[in-house]
Design a protein around this motif. Structure first.
Motif, mmCIF file in Angstrom:
data_model
loop_
_atom_site.group_PDB
_atom_site.id
_atom_site.type_symbol
_atom_site.label_atom_id
_atom_site.label_comp_id
_atom_site.label_asym_id
_atom_site.label_seq_id
_atom_site.Cartn_x
_atom_site.Cartn_y
_atom_site.Cartn_z
ATOM 1 N N UNK A 1 0.857 -1.177 0.000
ATOM 2 C CA UNK A 1 0.000 0.000 0.000
ATOM 3 C C UNK A 1 0.898 1.233 0.000
ATOM 4 N N UNK A 2 0.622 2.203 -0.856
ATOM 5 C CA UNK A 2 1.320 3.489 -0.804
ATOM 6 C C UNK A 2 0.288 4.589 -0.644
ATOM 7 N N UNK A 3 0.641 5.635 0.091
ATOM 8 C CA UNK A 3 -0.358 6.626 0.485
ATOM 9 C C UNK A 3 0.080 8.053 0.147
ATOM 10 N N UNK A 4 -0.893 8.910 -0.063
ATOM 11 C CA UNK A 4 -0.696 10.359 -0.085
ATOM 12 C C UNK A 4 -1.097 10.930 1.269
ATOM 13 N N UNK A 5 -0.583 12.098 1.593
ATOM 14 C CA UNK A 5 -0.963 12.794 2.818
ATOM 15 C C UNK A 5 -0.701 14.280 2.618
#
Length: 548
Positions: free
Chosen positions: A163-167
């Motif tokens: 899983x890769x995320x933006x923030x």
């Protein structure tokens, strides 16, 4: 994992009639699926099939933080009824307009405040698979989960659900202000980007089983500001129980601002917010919310706003050194390390070389006092440029890595320390041996997906062996907390004689990393903290005078 395939089967049974609404397994659709479909809490998403993997991109994990939601904790995303396409990455979060391209620069467009999305790579046959959550770097100012170098395919093919995320970043992610604190039930503000990361981890807990992942076996990982974020999450009560292992690559345990009081030579975070509003020629938060997000971000960068988490007693209870020093951090296994050439690509963090060796030694003796002899032993005047690079590297990344390895060992958790000292022809030719972030394409197996100005890694046997080794160590650590790689050296815990893995020409176990390095910078940090001085990259030639 028949829930992934049930809609496609339903569409086939219906003769692929575009007008037919088909209900199967509690999931509805109004058109045939051309990729895998998964029903999550907010609705169904359709991804793509990619050579044994199922890939989902741009899945929203929280509501868009725009308008009145700007500078508020993330809230639940609105549910949807139809199958939502998840084949393209979402927008990158707003970040400063690039003015001076570097080896790290890449095209992140489009950007927007509607950016709280994540991506999933899962093996076709995943069932209770370990989960690897990647948090991108970029100084909490820039970066995106859609950076091609972070492609999760190679790790997923080793059995992980990636899983890769933006923030939220910059002023949109880390602005504090008394009016924002007044809006909060806890009376705090400023840590919105960190709260986004917590929300993404909560999404993983709620939904990852639908992709074949094990919500009870989640590893958080990040590099640079992503590594710093890992430390924030380890220290934050909000994130407790949402992950079970941690990987911190080139993290830095520097001092940060406090929410309501001036500390360590830095104004209170709320005071910084008041000053920013005044310089932006508005009188309140409503006025700041009316400013275009890109213009506000660019303006804040020009004005010198520094995005860091604020010690607020809630989301971040203490300074990181204190949370880890008082054994309050998450009790999880940790893999941590840094690169030997960190500052070769971050020269803006290093002070200029003085006119001569005498000037160098005089400045160090003035600033370090009784610690100066040890400083000059470690960082001699015989090669001032290299000593200055090494000083900044060690004060930021080396000291942090060993401190973290020691801290986890002290609470009885396995910790594994590394030094990435691997060079390759294009980087070495550019004077960038083992530069900051150069380990990333080895960890992800993405030699062909680095940014345009990145020194290109040729897929020669020496390089592919190193990548295979690092993929093996990282994936096995995510799987069971023990880093192992087929055919490579066994990686002992740090507690076994201060052992560490040196990734040089090949992985090799060594002991006692840079003897004296940790002790010197620990002593300097302790003195600074007692004297209410900051500790970050203001070291060596630009260090404040240390009290005895």
């Amino acid at each position: 994992m028949k829930h992934r395939r049930i809609i496609a089967s339903c569409a086939v049974a219906a003769g692929l009639a575009l007008s037919l609404s088909c209900i199967a397994g509690g999931v509805s659709m109004t058109s045939p699926a051309s990729g895998p479909v998964v029903a999550i809490q907010s609705g169904s998403v359709e991804g793509s099939n990619e050579a044994g993997l199922q890939v989902f991109k741009g899945i929203p994990y929280a509501a868009p933080p725009v308008g009145k939601l700007r500078w508020k904790p993330p809230t639940a995303v609105a549910a949807w009824k139809d199958v939502r396409a998840a084949k393209d990455f979402g927008k990158a979060c707003i970040q400063p307009t690039t003015r001076a391209p570097s080896i790290y620069s890449s095209d992140v467009s489009p950007t927007g405040e509607d950016c709280l999305t994540l991506n999933v790579w899962a093996p076709d046959d995943a069932k209770n698979a370990p989960v690897f959550v990647w948090i991108h770097g970029g100084a909490l100012w820039s970066g995106t989960s859609k950076e091609t170098m972070y492609d999760g395919s190679a790790l997923a093919r080793q059995g992980l659900v990636v899983v890769s995320i933006n923030y939220r970043m910059g002023v949109l992610g880390y602005l504090a202000h008394p009016q924002l604190s007044a809006e909060s039930a806890d009376g705090v503000s400023g840590n919105y980007g960190l709260l986004d990361q917590v929300a993404a981890l909560q999404w993983v807990q709620d939904n990852i089983a639908k992709f074949g992942g094990d919500a009870g076996n989640v590893t958080i990982a990040g590099e640079s500001a992503g590594g710093l974020s890992v430390l924030y999450l380890m220290a934050s009560p909000n994130a407790r129980g949402l992950f079970h292992k941690a990987i911190a690559q080139s993290a830095y345990m520097i001092s940060t601002q406090h929410l309501k009081e001036d500390r360590y030579g830095v104004p209170a975070a709320e005071k910084i917010g008041i000053q920013l509003a005044a310089k932006s020629q508005v009188v309140n938060i409503a006025g700041l919310r009316d400013i275009d997000a890109q213009a506000l971000t660019d303006g804040a960068a020009v004005l010198g706003f520094m995005p860091f988490a604020a010690v607020d007693g809630k989301v971040l209870p203490r300074q990181l050194v204190d949370s880890f020093g008082h054994r309050e951090q998450a009790p999880v296994p940790l893999l941590v390390g840094f690169n030997s050439g960190e500052i070769r690509s971050l020269t803006m963090l290093a002070p200029p070389v003085p006119a001569n060796a005498a000037a160098y030694e005089s400045a160090i003796r003035e600033r370090y006092g009784d610690l100066a002899d040890e400083f000059l032993r470690l960082y001699p005047s015989s090669d001032m440029q290299e000593s200055i690079y090494a000083t900044t590297r060690d004060a930021l990344y080396g000291w942090t890595s060993e401190r973290l390895a020691r801290a986890q060992a002290a609470i009885g958790q396995p910790s594994y320390l590394y030094l990435f000292d691997h060079g390759y022809p294009a980087a070495d030719a550019a004077g960038l041996h083992a530069f900051h972030a150069s380990e990333i394409p080895y960890v992800f197996g993405t030699f062909d997906k680095t940014p345009p100005r990145w020194p290109k890694v040729e897929a020669a046997p020496r390089e592919t062996r190193m990548s295979d080794a690092m993929i093996g160590y990282w994936t096995s650590f995510a799987r069971d907390g023990v880093p192992q790689a087929k055919g490579e050296a066994a990686w002992p815990r740090f507690a076994q004689g201060k052992s560490y893995m040196r990734f040089g020409d090949e992985p090799q176990v060594e002991r006692a990393l840079m003897p004296g390095m940790f002790e010197l910078h620990e002593a300097a940090m302790v003195r600074r903290a007692k004297a209410n001085q900051a500790w970050n990259w203001n070291v060596g030639m630009v260090s404040p005078v240390l009290a005895k």
